[in-house]
Design a protein around this motif. Structure first.
Motif, mmCIF file in Angstrom:
data_model
loop_
_atom_site.group_PDB
_atom_site.id
_atom_site.type_symbol
_atom_site.label_atom_id
_atom_site.label_comp_id
_atom_site.label_asym_id
_atom_site.label_seq_id
_atom_site.Cartn_x
_atom_site.Cartn_y
_atom_site.Cartn_z
ATOM 1 N N MET A 10 0.822 -1.112 0.057
ATOM 2 C CA MET A 10 -0.187 0.004 -0.111
ATOM 3 C C MET A 10 0.843 1.200 -0.007
ATOM 4 S SD MET A 10 -3.425 0.286 2.132
ATOM 5 C CE MET A 10 -4.019 -1.429 1.896
ATOM 6 N N HIS A 11 1.747 1.002 0.683
ATOM 7 C CA HIS A 11 2.639 2.641 0.908
ATOM 8 C C HIS A 11 3.437 2.652 -0.400
ATOM 9 C CE1 HIS A 11 3.026 2.705 5.415
ATOM 10 N NE2 HIS A 11 2.210 3.121 4.925
ATOM 11 N N ARG A 12 3.754 1.410 -1.225
ATOM 12 C CA ARG A 12 4.277 1.761 -2.594
ATOM 13 C C ARG A 12 3.278 2.516 -3.373
ATOM 14 N NH1 ARG A 12 7.566 -0.761 -6.439
ATOM 15 N NH2 ARG A 12 6.158 -1.190 -8.151
ATOM 16 N N VAL A 13 2.118 2.424 -3.523
ATOM 17 C CA VAL A 13 1.300 3.080 -4.284
ATOM 18 C C VAL A 13 1.439 4.526 -3.825
ATOM 19 C CG1 VAL A 13 -1.088 3.478 -5.120
ATOM 20 C CG2 VAL A 13 -0.350 1.282 -4.957
ATOM 21 N N GLU A 14 1.151 4.965 -2.551
ATOM 22 C CA GLU A 14 1.345 6.096 -2.137
ATOM 23 C C GLU A 14 2.706 6.860 -2.547
ATOM 24 O OE1 GLU A 14 0.699 5.793 2.066
ATOM 25 O OE2 GLU A 14 -1.130 5.515 1.931
ATOM 26 N N TYR A 15 3.605 5.849 -2.598
ATOM 27 C CA TYR A 15 4.942 6.616 -2.633
ATOM 28 C C TYR A 15 5.097 7.138 -4.198
ATOM 29 C CZ TYR A 15 9.981 7.280 -3.196
ATOM 30 O OH TYR A 15 11.092 7.572 -3.194
ATOM 31 N N LEU A 16 4.540 6.037 -5.135
ATOM 32 C CA LEU A 16 4.779 6.101 -6.456
ATOM 33 C C LEU A 16 3.941 7.311 -7.038
ATOM 34 C CD1 LEU A 16 4.992 2.471 -7.822
ATOM 35 C CD2 LEU A 16 6.839 4.231 -7.651
ATOM 36 N N SER A 17 2.726 7.624 -6.251
ATOM 37 C CA SER A 17 1.686 8.496 -6.836
ATOM 38 C C SER A 17 2.386 9.807 -6.675
ATOM 39 C CB SER A 17 0.356 8.121 -6.269
ATOM 40 O OG SER A 17 -0.359 9.369 -6.395
ATOM 41 N N ASN A 18 2.074 10.678 -7.434
ATOM 42 C CA ASN A 18 2.300 12.281 -7.109
ATOM 43 C C ASN A 18 1.141 12.951 -7.017
ATOM 44 O OD1 ASN A 18 1.428 12.196 -9.819
ATOM 45 N ND2 ASN A 18 3.672 12.745 -10.614
ATOM 46 N N SER A 19 0.042 12.240 -6.606
ATOM 47 C CA SER A 19 -1.319 12.999 -6.421
ATOM 48 C C SER A 19 -1.197 13.730 -5.219
ATOM 49 C CB SER A 19 -2.493 11.807 -6.279
ATOM 50 O OG SER A 19 -3.386 12.465 -5.509
ATOM 51 N N PHE A 20 -1.782 14.835 -5.133
ATOM 52 C CA PHE A 20 -1.989 15.812 -3.929
ATOM 53 C C PHE A 20 -2.569 14.930 -2.641
ATOM 54 C CE2 PHE A 20 -5.554 17.986 -1.608
ATOM 55 C CZ PHE A 20 -4.749 18.901 -0.960
ATOM 56 N N TYR A 21 -3.385 13.935 -2.841
ATOM 57 C CA TYR A 21 -3.828 13.154 -1.909
ATOM 58 C C TYR A 21 -3.034 12.006 -1.093
ATOM 59 C CZ TYR A 21 -8.678 14.739 -3.538
ATOM 60 O OH TYR A 21 -9.626 15.439 -3.724
ATOM 61 N N LEU A 22 -2.196 11.578 -2.240
ATOM 62 C CA LEU A 22 -1.757 10.192 -1.758
ATOM 63 C C LEU A 22 -0.343 10.420 -0.924
ATOM 64 C CD1 LEU A 22 -2.881 7.930 -4.598
ATOM 65 C CD2 LEU A 22 -3.974 8.645 -2.425
ATOM 66 N N HIS A 23 -0.118 11.402 -0.107
ATOM 67 C CA HIS A 23 1.108 11.422 0.659
ATOM 68 C C HIS A 23 1.463 10.248 1.411
ATOM 69 C CE1 HIS A 23 -1.222 13.156 3.935
ATOM 70 N NE2 HIS A 23 -1.879 13.635 3.024
ATOM 71 N N LEU A 24 2.539 9.912 1.851
ATOM 72 C CA LEU A 24 2.640 8.786 2.837
ATOM 73 C C LEU A 24 1.845 8.828 3.811
ATOM 74 C CD1 LEU A 24 4.651 6.673 1.809
ATOM 75 C CD2 LEU A 24 6.157 7.674 3.518
ATOM 76 N N GLY A 25 1.203 7.643 4.040
ATOM 77 C CA GLY A 25 0.257 7.588 5.241
ATOM 78 C C GLY A 25 -1.156 7.923 4.880
ATOM 79 N N ALA A 26 -1.382 8.312 3.822
ATOM 80 C CA ALA A 26 -2.793 8.931 3.695
ATOM 81 C C ALA A 26 -3.867 7.594 3.603
ATOM 82 C CB ALA A 26 -2.912 9.367 2.525
ATOM 83 N N THR A 27 -3.494 6.707 3.645
ATOM 84 C CA THR A 27 -4.385 5.392 3.430
ATOM 85 C C THR A 27 -4.939 5.158 5.109
ATOM 86 O OG1 THR A 27 -3.250 4.210 1.810
ATOM 87 C CG2 THR A 27 -5.065 3.083 2.948
ATOM 88 N N ASP A 28 -3.879 5.218 5.768
ATOM 89 C CA ASP A 28 -3.959 5.039 7.248
ATOM 90 C C ASP A 28 -4.949 6.149 8.018
ATOM 91 O OD1 ASP A 28 -2.657 2.794 8.350
ATOM 92 O OD2 ASP A 28 -1.731 3.968 9.776
ATOM 93 N N ARG A 29 -4.422 7.443 7.527
ATOM 94 C CA ARG A 29 -5.094 8.547 8.048
ATOM 95 C C ARG A 29 -6.641 8.707 7.607
ATOM 96 N NH1 ARG A 29 -3.351 14.950 8.327
ATOM 97 N NH2 ARG A 29 -5.364 15.407 9.536
ATOM 98 N N ALA A 30 -6.776 8.282 6.455
ATOM 99 C CA ALA A 30 -8.188 8.155 5.790
ATOM 100 C C ALA A 30 -9.101 7.421 6.756
ATOM 101 C CB ALA A 30 -8.114 8.083 4.308
ATOM 102 N N LEU A 31 -8.452 6.107 6.938
ATOM 103 C CA LEU A 31 -9.191 5.024 7.299
ATOM 104 C C LEU A 31 -9.546 5.458 9.005
ATOM 105 C CD1 LEU A 31 -7.852 1.595 6.486
ATOM 106 C CD2 LEU A 31 -10.133 2.234 6.277
ATOM 107 N N ARG A 32 -8.496 5.958 9.537
ATOM 108 C CA ARG A 32 -8.672 6.575 10.779
ATOM 109 C C ARG A 32 -9.781 7.527 10.812
ATOM 110 N NH1 ARG A 32 -4.227 8.642 13.110
ATOM 111 N NH2 ARG A 32 -2.662 8.195 11.056
ATOM 112 N N ARG A 33 -9.669 8.309 10.324
ATOM 113 C CA ARG A 33 -10.539 9.709 10.161
ATOM 114 C C ARG A 33 -12.155 8.923 9.786
ATOM 115 N NH1 ARG A 33 -13.594 12.652 11.512
ATOM 116 N NH2 ARG A 33 -14.438 14.347 10.487
ATOM 117 N N TYR A 34 -12.088 8.295 9.110
ATOM 118 C CA TYR A 34 -13.637 7.588 8.815
ATOM 119 C C TYR A 34 -13.863 6.901 9.688
ATOM 120 C CZ TYR A 34 -16.867 5.825 4.919
ATOM 121 O OH TYR A 34 -18.060 5.390 4.311
ATOM 122 N N ARG A 35 -13.196 5.863 10.651
ATOM 123 C CA ARG A 35 -13.743 5.334 11.532
ATOM 124 C C ARG A 35 -14.240 6.356 12.741
ATOM 125 N NH1 ARG A 35 -9.245 1.866 11.061
ATOM 126 N NH2 ARG A 35 -10.000 -0.050 10.139
#
Ligand SMILES: [Zn+2]
Length: 119
Positions: A1-26
């Motif tokens: 998962m971190h690999r995708v975040e790392y490879l992406s240059n999207s505004f959203y997908l900075h490192l740890g974004a998945t984790d943070r988004a999940l925590r926020r959603y919960r």
């Protein structure tokens, strides 16, 4: 998962974004009881404050899901789907969503939000 975040240059997908988004959603869905929940727009649009709006967290998850390879997609999907179910149960449909032009392609923007958001 971190690999995708790392490879992406999207505004959203900075490192740890998945984790943070999940925590926020919960966290948004955490209050017990049956009271409806209303997403609220964040007051600042910087990448960090954007997470104040739970719908932004869901945007991030969506974008990550779209980019993940099959297996990781399925794994993250298993975490997100039950949250979506709760979100749908605890938010109300917005009957005027069709009038808005902003992001209504995503179902999580077609739920009633705090009234202050739309003025
Ligand atoms: Zn900010």
């Amino acid at each position: 998962m971190h690999r995708v975040e790392y490879l992406s240059n999207s505004f959203y997908l900075h490192l740890g974004a998945t984790d943070r988004a999940l925590r926020r959603y919960r966290m948004f869905l955490h209050p017990p009881g049956r009271r409806p929940l209303y997403p609220q727009e964040s007051h600042c649009s910087c990448p960090s404050c954007s997470f104040d709006d739970v719908r932004h967290a869901r945007d991030v998850l969506e974008e990550i899901l779209e980019r993940l390879p099959k297996r990781a997609h399925a794994e993250l999907g298993l975490l997100v789907e039950p949250l979506d179910t709760v979100f749908l149960r605890r938010t109300l449909p917005d009957p005027f969503a069709y009038r808005r032009e902003w992001r209504t392609e995503f179902w999580w923007y077609r739920r009633l939000a705090d009234t202050s958001e739309w003025g």
